[in-house]
Design a protein around this motif. Structure first.
Motif, PDB file in Angstrom:
ATOM      1  N   HIS A  41       0.858  -1.191   0.000  1.00  0.00           N
ATOM      2  CA  HIS A  41       0.000   0.000   0.000  1.00  0.00           C
ATOM      3  C   HIS A  41       0.889   1.235   0.000  1.00  0.00           C
ATOM      4  CE1 HIS A  41      -2.199   3.244   2.142  1.00  0.00           C
ATOM      5  NE2 HIS A  41      -3.080   2.936   1.214  1.00  0.00           N
ATOM      6  N   SER A  42       0.552   2.208  -0.813  1.00  0.00           N
ATOM      7  CA  SER A  42       1.258   3.469  -0.899  1.00  0.00           C
ATOM      8  C   SER A  42       2.722   3.211  -1.266  1.00  0.00           C
ATOM      9  CB  SER A  42       1.105   4.243   0.421  1.00  0.00           C
ATOM     10  OG  SER A  42       1.570   5.558   0.289  1.00  0.00           O
ATOM     11  N   LYS A  43       3.656   3.643  -0.448  1.00  0.00           N
ATOM     12  CA  LYS A  43       5.071   3.411  -0.753  1.00  0.00           C
ATOM     13  C   LYS A  43       5.350   1.920  -0.898  1.00  0.00           C
ATOM     14  CE  LYS A  43       9.716   3.871   1.132  1.00  0.00           C
ATOM     15  NZ  LYS A  43      10.492   4.141   2.357  1.00  0.00           N
ATOM     16  N   GLY A  44       4.698   1.110  -0.094  1.00  0.00           N
ATOM     17  CA  GLY A  44       4.891  -0.337  -0.174  1.00  0.00           C
ATOM     18  C   GLY A  44       4.472  -0.907  -1.520  1.00  0.00           C
ATOM     19  N   GLY A  45       3.426  -0.329  -2.131  1.00  0.00           N
ATOM     20  CA  GLY A  45       3.000  -0.772  -3.454  1.00  0.00           C
ATOM     21  C   GLY A  45       4.070  -0.515  -4.494  1.00  0.00           C
TER      22      GLY A  45
END
Length: 78
Positions: A41-45
């Protein structure tokens, strides 16, 4: 947790590349050579997209929830 986030201790090194290497190390620690699905999600994506590009033989699918936009060309991972 990524280094320095959530319950993780602070680290000397913070970089995008270090986060991708940490994710690769987590996959390695699983002990299986079978490709896995990853979700971020977000940066993790965005990190999971780069992980898939870096070690495509270990990533079967990528789920990117509201990942960071980029002008980079990302791999076509099923």
């Amino acid at each position: 947790d990524q280094r320095g986030h959530g319950s993780s201790d602070h680290a000397v090194l913070y970089s995008w590349e270090a986060d991708v290497r940490d994710a690769a190390a987590v996959l390695e620690s699983l002990g299986s050579a079978d490709p896995v699905a990853v979700l971020g999600h977000s940066k993790g994506g965005a990190l999971m997209l780069q992980l898939a590009e870096s070690i495509p033989h270990r990533v079967a699918k990528v789920v990117n929830l509201d990942g960071l936009p980029s002008a980079r060309s990302w791999p076509d991972v099923p």
